[in-house]
Scaffold this motif. Structure first.
Motif, PDB file in Angstrom:
ATOM      1  N   PHE A 164       0.928   7.433   0.596  1.00  0.00           N
ATOM      2  CA  PHE A 164       1.211   6.056   0.981  1.00  0.00           C
ATOM      3  C   PHE A 164       1.079   5.127  -0.221  1.00  0.00           C
ATOM      4  CE2 PHE A 164      -0.302   1.861   2.261  1.00  0.00           C
ATOM      5  CZ  PHE A 164       0.671   1.488   3.182  1.00  0.00           C
ATOM      6  N   ALA A 165       0.025   5.321  -1.018  1.00  0.00           N
ATOM      7  CA  ALA A 165      -0.166   4.470  -2.200  1.00  0.00           C
ATOM      8  C   ALA A 165       0.972   4.648  -3.189  1.00  0.00           C
ATOM      9  CB  ALA A 165      -1.503   4.796  -2.861  1.00  0.00           C
ATOM     10  N   PRO A 214      -1.632 -14.176   4.665  1.00  0.00           N
ATOM     11  CA  PRO A 214      -0.783 -13.517   3.664  1.00  0.00           C
ATOM     12  C   PRO A 214      -1.526 -13.220   2.361  1.00  0.00           C
ATOM     13  CG  PRO A 214       0.396 -15.316   4.718  1.00  0.00           C
ATOM     14  CD  PRO A 214      -1.030 -15.432   5.145  1.00  0.00           C
ATOM     15  N   SER A 215      -2.422 -14.116   1.949  1.00  0.00           N
ATOM     16  CA  SER A 215      -3.200 -13.865   0.733  1.00  0.00           C
ATOM     17  C   SER A 215      -4.056 -12.610   0.872  1.00  0.00           C
ATOM     18  CB  SER A 215      -4.096 -15.066   0.424  1.00  0.00           C
ATOM     19  OG  SER A 215      -3.343 -16.187   0.036  1.00  0.00           O
ATOM     20  N   LEU A 216      -4.681 -12.441   2.018  1.00  0.00           N
ATOM     21  CA  LEU A 216      -5.535 -11.275   2.240  1.00  0.00           C
ATOM     22  C   LEU A 216      -4.719  -9.988   2.269  1.00  0.00           C
ATOM     23  CD1 LEU A 216      -7.910 -12.730   4.992  1.00  0.00           C
ATOM     24  CD2 LEU A 216      -8.408 -12.397   2.554  1.00  0.00           C
ATOM     25  N   VAL A 217      -3.564 -10.033   2.941  1.00  0.00           N
ATOM     26  CA  VAL A 217      -2.685  -8.853   2.991  1.00  0.00           C
ATOM     27  C   VAL A 217      -2.234  -8.470   1.590  1.00  0.00           C
ATOM     28  CG1 VAL A 217      -0.440  -8.007   3.782  1.00  0.00           C
ATOM     29  CG2 VAL A 217      -1.916  -9.286   5.351  1.00  0.00           C
ATOM     30  N   ALA A 218      -1.817  -9.454   0.811  1.00  0.00           N
ATOM     31  CA  ALA A 218      -1.365  -9.184  -0.554  1.00  0.00           C
ATOM     32  C   ALA A 218      -2.505  -8.623  -1.406  1.00  0.00           C
ATOM     33  CB  ALA A 218      -0.806 -10.464  -1.185  1.00  0.00           C
ATOM     34  N   PHE A 219      -3.693  -9.180  -1.273  1.00  0.00           N
ATOM     35  CA  PHE A 219      -4.832  -8.727  -2.076  1.00  0.00           C
ATOM     36  C   PHE A 219      -5.140  -7.257  -1.792  1.00  0.00           C
ATOM     37  CE2 PHE A 219      -9.146  -8.349  -3.585  1.00  0.00           C
ATOM     38  CZ  PHE A 219      -9.205  -9.215  -4.673  1.00  0.00           C
ATOM     39  N   VAL A 220      -5.197  -6.889  -0.503  1.00  0.00           N
ATOM     40  CA  VAL A 220      -5.484  -5.500  -0.134  1.00  0.00           C
ATOM     41  C   VAL A 220      -4.396  -4.569  -0.653  1.00  0.00           C
ATOM     42  CG1 VAL A 220      -5.699  -3.900   1.814  1.00  0.00           C
ATOM     43  CG2 VAL A 220      -6.871  -6.114   1.873  1.00  0.00           C
ATOM     44  N   GLY A 221      -3.129  -4.976  -0.525  1.00  0.00           N
ATOM     45  CA  GLY A 221      -2.029  -4.143  -0.997  1.00  0.00           C
ATOM     46  C   GLY A 221      -2.104  -3.860  -2.483  1.00  0.00           C
ATOM     47  N   TRP A 222      -2.397  -4.882  -3.282  1.00  0.00           N
ATOM     48  CA  TRP A 222      -2.495  -4.686  -4.732  1.00  0.00           C
ATOM     49  C   TRP A 222      -3.690  -3.810  -5.093  1.00  0.00           C
ATOM     50  CZ3 TRP A 222       1.739  -5.353  -7.048  1.00  0.00           C
ATOM     51  CH2 TRP A 222       2.601  -6.425  -6.776  1.00  0.00           C
ATOM     52  N   VAL A 223      -4.799  -3.954  -4.373  1.00  0.00           N
ATOM     53  CA  VAL A 223      -5.974  -3.116  -4.643  1.00  0.00           C
ATOM     54  C   VAL A 223      -5.672  -1.648  -4.355  1.00  0.00           C
ATOM     55  CG1 VAL A 223      -8.325  -2.579  -3.868  1.00  0.00           C
ATOM     56  CG2 VAL A 223      -7.683  -4.947  -4.338  1.00  0.00           C
ATOM     57  N   VAL A 224      -4.930  -1.370  -3.290  1.00  0.00           N
ATOM     58  CA  VAL A 224      -4.546   0.012  -2.971  1.00  0.00           C
ATOM     59  C   VAL A 224      -3.697   0.601  -4.097  1.00  0.00           C
ATOM     60  CG1 VAL A 224      -3.122   1.421  -1.425  1.00  0.00           C
ATOM     61  CG2 VAL A 224      -4.719  -0.244  -0.472  1.00  0.00           C
ATOM     62  N   ASN A 261       6.026   2.466  -5.487  1.00  0.00           N
ATOM     63  CA  ASN A 261       7.467   2.506  -5.721  1.00  0.00           C
ATOM     64  C   ASN A 261       8.187   1.416  -4.936  1.00  0.00           C
ATOM     65  OD1 ASN A 261       8.150   4.848  -7.523  1.00  0.00           O
ATOM     66  ND2 ASN A 261       6.970   5.947  -5.983  1.00  0.00           N
ATOM     67  N   GLY A 262       7.690   1.144  -3.722  1.00  0.00           N
ATOM     68  CA  GLY A 262       8.327   0.116  -2.907  1.00  0.00           C
ATOM     69  C   GLY A 262       8.215  -1.258  -3.529  1.00  0.00           C
ATOM     70  N   ILE A 263       7.018  -1.645  -3.965  1.00  0.00           N
ATOM     71  CA  ILE A 263       6.857  -2.978  -4.546  1.00  0.00           C
ATOM     72  C   ILE A 263       7.523  -3.052  -5.914  1.00  0.00           C
ATOM     73  CG2 ILE A 263       4.657  -2.572  -5.691  1.00  0.00           C
ATOM     74  CD1 ILE A 263       5.746  -5.738  -3.755  1.00  0.00           C
ATOM     75  N   TYR A 264       7.609  -1.914  -6.608  1.00  0.00           N
ATOM     76  CA  TYR A 264       8.384  -1.884  -7.858  1.00  0.00           C
ATOM     77  C   TYR A 264       9.843  -2.207  -7.577  1.00  0.00           C
ATOM     78  CZ  TYR A 264      11.199   0.239 -11.560  1.00  0.00           C
ATOM     79  OH  TYR A 264      12.155   0.472 -12.526  1.00  0.00           O
ATOM     80  N   ASP A 265      10.375  -1.653  -6.503  1.00  0.00           N
ATOM     81  CA  ASP A 265      11.767  -1.916  -6.140  1.00  0.00           C
ATOM     82  C   ASP A 265      11.979  -3.375  -5.758  1.00  0.00           C
ATOM     83  OD1 ASP A 265      12.467   0.704  -6.595  1.00  0.00           O
ATOM     84  OD2 ASP A 265      12.248   1.320  -4.510  1.00  0.00           O
ATOM     85  N   TYR A 266      10.989  -3.966  -5.084  1.00  0.00           N
ATOM     86  CA  TYR A 266      11.116  -5.371  -4.680  1.00  0.00           C
ATOM     87  C   TYR A 266      10.777  -6.331  -5.819  1.00  0.00           C
ATOM     88  CZ  TYR A 266      11.535  -3.988   0.225  1.00  0.00           C
ATOM     89  OH  TYR A 266      11.960  -3.453   1.407  1.00  0.00           O
ATOM     90  N   GLY A 267      10.252  -5.812  -6.908  1.00  0.00           N
ATOM     91  CA  GLY A 267       9.868  -6.672  -8.020  1.00  0.00           C
ATOM     92  C   GLY A 267      11.033  -7.532  -8.486  1.00  0.00           C
ATOM     93  N   GLY A 268      10.769  -8.816  -8.664  1.00  0.00           N
ATOM     94  CA  GLY A 268      11.813  -9.750  -9.074  1.00  0.00           C
ATOM     95  C   GLY A 268      11.955 -10.918  -8.126  1.00  0.00           C
ATOM     96  N   TYR A 269      11.268 -10.874  -6.966  1.00  0.00           N
ATOM     97  CA  TYR A 269      11.350 -11.991  -6.023  1.00  0.00           C
ATOM     98  C   TYR A 269      10.753 -13.262  -6.616  1.00  0.00           C
ATOM     99  CZ  TYR A 269       6.604 -10.236  -5.119  1.00  0.00           C
ATOM    100  OH  TYR A 269       5.315  -9.783  -5.259  1.00  0.00           O
TER     101      TYR A 269
END
Length: 508
Positions: A204-205, A408-418, A210-218
Motif C-alpha cells: 500500500f505504501a 484535510p490537513s490531518l489526512v495529508a499529514f498521515v499520508g506523507w508519514v506513511v 507511486n500514486g502521489i508521484y503521478d498526481y504530482g504537479g497539482y
C-alpha cells in the motif's frame, strides 16, 4: 506592466493555470508506474494506489489552495514557510526548502526524462544505452530552450500541449475499453485484501508513493503565484479542478489497461509490457500503427509535463534569492523576457545529472529519493505552516479557506508519514530515508555557514516580514500582496496597522 516589487506580470488566467497543473500531473507518470504499482500490490487491486493517491493529493491540495490564495507570491512553498516560521527560526525553513527544492524538482524532471526514453524504446527497439542517454539529455535541453521566452507565450504553448495530453489519454482509454475484459481487471489473487498482514501495508505504501508521484504537479500554478490573474479565486479552482480531472483520467487508464493485459505479465522486468505498458495495450487492441501513433502522443505528453514542471520550479530559487535567502545571482530576471535565468539553467543541469544517475540505477530509486526529500521540508512543514499562520496572522486576508479544516490537513499529514516511513522497505539497499535526512542535514550546515556570513538569525536578530498583512486592498495587483476575487469568502480584512518590515530582537 511588470510589478516593481517582483518584476513579474500577472498574465496567467484560470484555464491556463489549470492546464499548467494538468500538464505537469499527466505526463509519463501513469504510463510508467502502472507496472510498478501492480507489482507492489501483486494484483489488479493496485487501483487502490491511485485512489489513495487521489485522496492524499486532494487533502494536500486544499492546504496549497488556502496558502496560495492568501499569499500569491513567486515560489509557492518558499513564501508560505517563510511567513509561518520566521517568528522562531528566522530564515531556516525557507532556506531548507530551497535547498531541497533544488534537488527534488529536477529529480522529478529526471524521472520524466527516464520515462520518455523508456517509451521511445518501443518505437526504437535497437536504441543503445548511449543513444538513450543522449536523447534524454537533448529533451531536457529543449525544455530549457523553449522556456527562454515571455511567460504569456509559455502559457499559450502549455495550452496546446495540454490539448495533446487530453487527446492522448482519451485515445488510450477508448482503446482499452473497446477490448475490455472485466474478468482480468476485477479478478483478484488470494489474500489481495489481507489488511492485517505487513505485506499489504508495504505494498500500500509503495502504491501510495507511486500514486502521489503521478498526481504530482497539482501545485505547479502556486509556484507562479506572482504571475496569476486574480490568484485568490484562480489558484484554489485550478488546484481542485486539476486533481479531480486527473483522478478520473488515471482511474480509467489503469482499469482499462488491467482489462487488456494480464497483471502478471506487466510485472516481469524483461517483458515489453513492463517498459511500455500503454504501447503494448494499444498494439493488442488497435494494431501496431495505432500503437506507434499514440506512443508519439505519449512522448509529447511527457514533454509537456517536463515543460510545466521546470516552468514552475524555476521560480522557487528566484523568490528566495530576491529575499536574500539564497545566492543573489539567482534573483536576476532576463532583461527582455522577464524570466529567472540562473534558476532555469541550474535546474536543467541538475535534472540532466539526475537523469544519468537514474539510467544506471532505476526509475523507482529516483522516485523514492525525490519523494522522501520533498516530504520532510515541503509536505509536512507546509501542513504545519497552515495552522501556524492561522494563529500567528489571524488578520491575513484569505480569499479561500480550507473546507472541513483541520481534517484535510490531518489526512495529508498521515499520508506523507506513511510514504516516508515505508520508503526503505520499498527500496531495499538504496536507503532513501537516510539519503534524504543526510541532504537535509547538509542543508542545516549550509544554513549555519550562510547565516554567519549574512549576520542573520542565529547570528543576528530575527527579521519579521508580514507583508501579506499590509496593502490588503483587493485587486491591488502587487506580486507579493494578497490576491483579489471572491474565492470562498475572506477570512478577515488585512491588518492596516502591521507597519513596515521590522528587525526585532529574539525573545528570551
Amino acid at each position: 506592466m511588470a510589478d516593481p516589487a517582483t518584476g513579474f506580470v500577472r498574465r496567467i488566467g484560470p484555464f491556463q493555470a489549470t492546464a499548467i497543473n494538468m500538464s505537469q500531473m499527466c505526463g509519463i507518470g501513469p504510463f510508467i508506474t502502472i507496472p510498478l504499482m501492480v507489482g507492489a500490490f501483486r494484483g489488479p487491486q493496485a487501483v487502490i494506489g491511485f485512489v489513495a493517491g487521489a485522496v492524499l493529493a486532494l487533502a494536500d491540495g486544499l492546504v496549497w489552495a488556502e496558502l496560495g490564495a492568501a499569499m500569491p507570491g513567486a515560489g509557492g512553498s518558499y513564501v508560505y514557510l517563510r511567513q509561518a516560521f520566521q517568528y522562531r527560526t528566522g530564515r531556516l525553513m525557507p532556506f531548507l526548502f530551497v535547498w531541497t527544492a533544488m534537488l527534488f524538482i529536477p529529480l522529478a524532471m529526471a524521472s520524466g526524462a527516464l520515462g520518455f526514453v523508456q517509451y521511445l524504446g518501443y518505437l526504437w527497439p535497437g536504441m543503445t544505452r548511449t543513444q538513450g542517454n543522449l536523447v534524454g539529455l537533448a529533451v531536457i535541453a529543449l525544455v530549457v530552450a523553449l522556456l527562454w521566452r515571455r511567460v504569456e507565450n509559455i502559457a499559450r504553448i502549455t495550452t496546446v500541449l495540454w490539448g495533446v495530453m487530453i487527446l492522448c489519454v482519451l485515445l488510450v482509454i477508448v482503446a482499452a475499453f473497446t477490448h475490455f475484459d472485466p474478468g482480468m481487471a476485477f479478478t483478484y489473487p488470494e489474500g489481495a485484501f489481507a489488511v492485517t498482514t505487513s505485506g499489504f501495508w508495504i505494498g500500500f505504501a509503495a502504491g501510495l508513493t507511486n500514486g502521489i508521484y503521478d498526481y504530482g504537479g497539482y501545485n505547479t500554478a502556486a509556484y507562479l503565484g506572482a504571475e496569476i490573474k486574480d490568484p485568490g479565486r484562480t489558484l484554489p479552482r485550478a488546484i481542485v479542478f486539476s486533481i479531480l480531472g486527473i483522478m478520473t483520467i488515471y482511474l480509467l487508464v489503469q482499469i482499462g489497461v488491467l482489462g487488456v493485459i494480464d497483471w502478471e505479465e506487466m510485472t516481469k522486468e524483461d517483458s515489453p509490457a513492463y517498459a511500455a505498458v500503454a504501447a503494448v495495450m494499444l498494439e493488442r487492441t488497435w494494431g501496431p500503427t495505432a500503437a506507434d501513433v499514440i506512443t508519439v502522443l505519449i512522448l509529447v505528453t511527457t514533454f509537456a509535463s517536463l515543460f510545466a514542471g521546470l516552468l514552475g520550479g524555476s521560480r522557487v530559487p528566484y523568490d528566495a534569492a530576491r529575499d536574500k535567502v539564497f545566492f543573489r545571482s539567482f534573483a536576476r530576471l532576463h532583461p527582455v523576457h522577464r524570466f529567472p535565468v540562473l534558476p532555469l539553467l541550474s535546474m536543467g543541469v541538475i535534472a540532466s545529472a539526475g537523469f544519468l544517475i537514474g539510467r544506471y540505477t532505476s526509475l523507482m530509486t529516483i522516485i523514492l529519493l525525490l519523494m522522501t526529500v520533498m516530504v520532510i521540508v515541503q509536505a509536512l512543514a507546509q501542513i504545519v505552516a497552515l495552522t501556524v499562520l492561522r494563529r500567528r496572522q489571524p488578520g491575513l486576508r484569505r480569499p479561500y479557506r480550507m473546507w472541513l479544516y483541520p481534517l484535510p490537513s490531518l489526512v495529508a499529514f498521515v499520508g506523507w508519514v506513511v510514504i516516508f516511513g515505508y520508503a526503505d522497505k520499498n527500496s531495499p539497499g538504496h536507503h532513501p530515508i537516510e539519503w534524504s535526512l543526510a541532504w537535509v542535514g547538509a542543508g542545516c550546515v549550509a544554513f549555519v555557514l550562510w547565516a554567519a556570513y549574512e549576520k542573520v538569525w542565529p547570528f543576528g536578530p530575527r527579521e519579521i516580514s508580514e507583508e501579506y498583512l499590509r496593502d490588503g486592498e483587493p485587486g491591488s495587483g502587487s506580486g507579493d500582496r494578497p490576491g483579489s476575487g471572491p474565492g470562498g469568502g475572506p477570512d478577515g480584512e488585512a491588518d492596516g496597522d502591521a507597519g513596515p518590515d521590522s528587525r526585532e530582537p529574539a525573545p528570551a
